[in-house]
Enzyme design. Structure first.
Site, PDB file in Angstrom:
ATOM      1  N   HIS A   1      -3.305  -0.680  -3.831  1.00 35.85           N
ATOM      2  CA  HIS A   1      -2.304   0.509  -4.085  1.00 35.85           C
ATOM      3  C   HIS A   1      -1.388   0.213  -5.404  1.00 35.85           C
ATOM      4  O   HIS A   1      -1.118  -1.161  -5.422  1.00 35.85           O
ATOM      5  CB  HIS A   1      -1.415   0.900  -3.113  1.00 35.85           C
ATOM      6  CG  HIS A   1      -1.889   1.830  -2.196  1.00 35.85           C
ATOM      7  ND1 HIS A   1      -1.457   1.522  -0.639  1.00 35.85           N
ATOM      8  CD2 HIS A   1      -2.515   2.948  -2.049  1.00 35.85           C
ATOM      9  CE1 HIS A   1      -2.161   2.603   0.199  1.00 35.85           C
ATOM     10  NE2 HIS A   1      -2.837   3.154  -0.669  1.00 35.85           N
TER      11      HIS A   1
ATOM     12  N   CYS B   1       6.735  -0.143  -0.025  1.00 32.32           N
ATOM     13  CA  CYS B   1       5.703   0.876   0.906  1.00 32.32           C
ATOM     14  C   CYS B   1       6.393   1.594   1.938  1.00 32.32           C
ATOM     15  O   CYS B   1       5.903   2.468   2.553  1.00 32.32           O
ATOM     16  CB  CYS B   1       4.600   0.119   1.464  1.00 32.32           C
ATOM     17  SG  CYS B   1       3.888  -0.896   0.375  1.00 32.32           S
TER      18      CYS B   1
HETATM   19  N1  ARG Z   1      -2.240  -0.450   6.105  1.00 27.11           N
HETATM   20  C1  ARG Z   1      -1.582   0.663   4.812  1.00 27.11           C
HETATM   21  C2  ARG Z   1      -2.854   0.927   4.230  1.00 27.11           C
HETATM   22  O1  ARG Z   1      -3.747   0.121   3.943  1.00 27.11           O
HETATM   23  C3  ARG Z   1      -0.678   0.054   4.090  1.00 27.11           C
HETATM   24  C4  ARG Z   1      -0.049   0.706   3.129  1.00 27.11           C
HETATM   25  C5  ARG Z   1       0.787   0.238   2.264  1.00 27.11           C
HETATM   26  N2  ARG Z   1       1.520   1.132   1.277  1.00 27.11           N
HETATM   27  C6  ARG Z   1       1.728   0.871   0.226  1.00 27.11           C
HETATM   28  N3  ARG Z   1       2.372   2.042  -0.583  1.00 27.11           N
HETATM   29  N4  ARG Z   1       1.294   0.066  -0.698  1.00 27.11           N
HETATM   30  O2  ARG Z   1      -3.067   2.085   3.943  1.00 27.11           O
END
Ligand code: ARG
Length: 280
Positions: free
Chosen positions: A166, A262
């Protein structure tokens, strides 16, 4: 003015599936300290600045719903709700949409494309610019649709290292005009675009050490940045540009590939209007 943040308590949080490399080694792990770590984060954010918190109710079938950065991208009073790439997270969409509608936002979705909200789309705080990450989760098509909606230039940035799946794991635009970036997470072309968009003195290139500590995944509240951890070098750099740095342990959330930023979604968001940093 208070910073409004959407948060979701880890009532049903654990690592039940693997949709990023951080999760692979933790599937089936409990996260016994999650509630304590999350409460400390929220308390800290409340102490360092003026914040107003809006809560989403956790749901039993959606362990990752704690990562509210992925709820939507907020542009003024419009929330562009996520369309998750992985089926495991799609049950979160209606819950986020209802919570955002309740908080007073008009809601919409992008058409026929994956888009993971403010996890992959970050407004520069001083330049009229939206950084839009794509490749692992969000699709390039989403970044093009965003261009029609947000009212400022969109910089589509291809993410190439799966550990930084991300955008908010590798980039953090700050209100001072500085931008933290772990450059190796981006394709060579994306790196060039970042260097063109951000004046050299304002681009803070973080080390892989800092990136792996989720230093780019920081929450800015007033003159404070709150994060899981970072090196002394980065801490000093942030002090030098006028920030107070607060670290709080978020190891339980790192197991799922997430950290401080996050776990929050900024609700007062949208394109910056000025060019303060560039002219300062
Ligand atoms: N386990 C989640 C996923 O893989 C973690 C999300 C983390 N969020 C972020 N905005 N980086 O989607």
């Amino acid at each position: 003015m208070a910073t409004r943040l959407l948060i979701c308590p880890p009532g049903h949080y654990d690592v039940r599936y693997a949709i990023n490399p951080w999760m692979t080694q933790h599937v089936g792990d409990a996260a016994p300290d999650a509630v304590r770590q999350w409460e400390r984060l929220v308390e800290l954010i409340g102490c360092v600045g003026d914040v107003e918190l809006v809560q989403v109710e956790p749901q039993s079938q959606t362990p990752d719903i704690v990562f509210t950065a992925n709820a939507a991208l907020v542009v003024g009073n419009l929330a562009i709700v996520s369309s998750f790439r992985h089926a495991e997270r799609r049950r979160e969409q209606p819950v986020y949409r209802a919570a955002l509608a309740r908080a007073g936002f008009a809601t919409t979705f992008l058409r026929q494309t994956y888009f993971e909200g403010a996890g992959d789309a970050l407004f520069d705080r001083v330049r009229p610019l939206l950084y839009a990450g794509y490749g692992w989760r969000t699709e390039r098509g989403a970044t093009l649709q965003l261009q029609e909606i947000v009212g400022c230039r969109v910089l589509p940035l291809l993410l190439v290292d799966e550990r930084f799946y991300h955008l908010d794991t590798a980039l953090c635009p700050l209100s001072s005009g500085h931008v933290l970036a772990y450059m190796d997470a981006f394709s060579p072309h994306a790196q060039t675009m970042l260097r063109r968009a951000i004046e050299p003195g304002y681009l803070i290139e973080v080390s892989v050490d800092d990136a792996l500590r989720f230093a780019c995944n920081a929450v800015e509240v007033g003159d404070a940045v709150v994060m899981h951890d970072c090196t002394r070098r980065l801490r000093e750099r942030l002090h030098d540009i006028g920030y107070r740095v607060f670290r709080t342990e978020l190891t339980e959330f790192l197991k799922a590939g997430g950290s401080a930023k996050c776990l929050t979604l900024r609700l007062d968001d949208g394109p910056a209007v000025g060019m303060a940093a560039a002219t300062a």
